[in-house]
Design a protein around this motif. Sequence first.
Motif, PDB file in Angstrom:
ATOM      1  N   ALA A 161       0.827  -1.205   0.000  1.00  0.00           N
ATOM      2  CA  ALA A 161       0.000   0.000   0.000  1.00  0.00           C
ATOM      3  C   ALA A 161       0.860   1.254   0.000  1.00  0.00           C
ATOM      4  CB  ALA A 161      -0.918   0.005   1.213  1.00  0.00           C
TER       5      ALA A 161
ATOM      6  N   GLU B 184       2.305   4.767   0.976  1.00  0.00           N
ATOM      7  CA  GLU B 184       2.582   5.328   2.302  1.00  0.00           C
ATOM      8  C   GLU B 184       1.794   6.604   2.589  1.00  0.00           C
ATOM      9  OE1 GLU B 184       6.735   5.676   3.163  1.00  0.00           O
ATOM     10  OE2 GLU B 184       7.171   3.749   2.233  1.00  0.00           O
TER      11      GLU B 184
ATOM     12  N   GLY C  60      -1.328   7.059   2.490  1.00  0.00           N
ATOM     13  CA  GLY C  60      -2.655   6.796   3.033  1.00  0.00           C
ATOM     14  C   GLY C  60      -3.752   6.660   1.992  1.00  0.00           C
TER      15      GLY C  60
ATOM     16  N   GLU D  70      -4.133   4.344  -0.060  1.00  0.00           N
ATOM     17  CA  GLU D  70      -4.486   2.933  -0.227  1.00  0.00           C
ATOM     18  C   GLU D  70      -4.570   2.239   1.132  1.00  0.00           C
ATOM     19  OE1 GLU D  70      -2.652   1.843  -4.555  1.00  0.00           O
ATOM     20  OE2 GLU D  70      -1.290   1.713  -2.868  1.00  0.00           O
ATOM     21  N   SER D  71      -5.198   2.911   2.062  1.00  0.00           N
ATOM     22  CA  SER D  71      -5.369   2.334   3.393  1.00  0.00           C
ATOM     23  C   SER D  71      -6.306   1.134   3.297  1.00  0.00           C
ATOM     24  CB  SER D  71      -5.961   3.364   4.351  1.00  0.00           C
ATOM     25  OG  SER D  71      -7.292   3.666   3.963  1.00  0.00           O
TER      26      SER D  71
ATOM     27  N   ARG E 134      -9.037   0.703   4.817  1.00  0.00           N
ATOM     28  CA  ARG E 134     -10.401   1.223   4.694  1.00  0.00           C
ATOM     29  C   ARG E 134     -10.714   1.613   3.250  1.00  0.00           C
ATOM     30  NH1 ARG E 134     -12.381   6.460   7.908  1.00  0.00           N
ATOM     31  NH2 ARG E 134     -10.170   6.786   7.672  1.00  0.00           N
ATOM     32  N   HIS E 135      -9.768   2.280   2.593  1.00  0.00           N
ATOM     33  CA  HIS E 135      -9.941   2.690   1.198  1.00  0.00           C
ATOM     34  C   HIS E 135     -10.136   1.467   0.298  1.00  0.00           C
ATOM     35  CE1 HIS E 135      -9.130   4.862  -2.592  1.00  0.00           C
ATOM     36  NE2 HIS E 135      -8.413   3.796  -2.896  1.00  0.00           N
TER      37      HIS E 135
END
Length: 67
Positions: free
Chosen positions: A37, A39, A41, A43-44, A46-47
């Motif tokens: 993912a 860094e 955020g 591609e967290s 949750r995303h």
Amino acid sequence: GTALPKRKVENSYFEACLDTSDEWIRQRTGIQSRRIAAEDGTESLRHLLTKASEQACLSCQEVGACD
């Protein structure tokens, strides 16, 4: 639905920094590549879960399984 991070890391990446090879990794783990993912955020977990869920809902609607 499915969702994967965009960054794909091949086993050859690890050959440069570890005493290993693509063949060694494949034989022992079956892993050919992995996804990492971003860094920043974007591609967290949750995303990615949201994206996969949205795809699943659209697929469900297309076949009429949600009725």
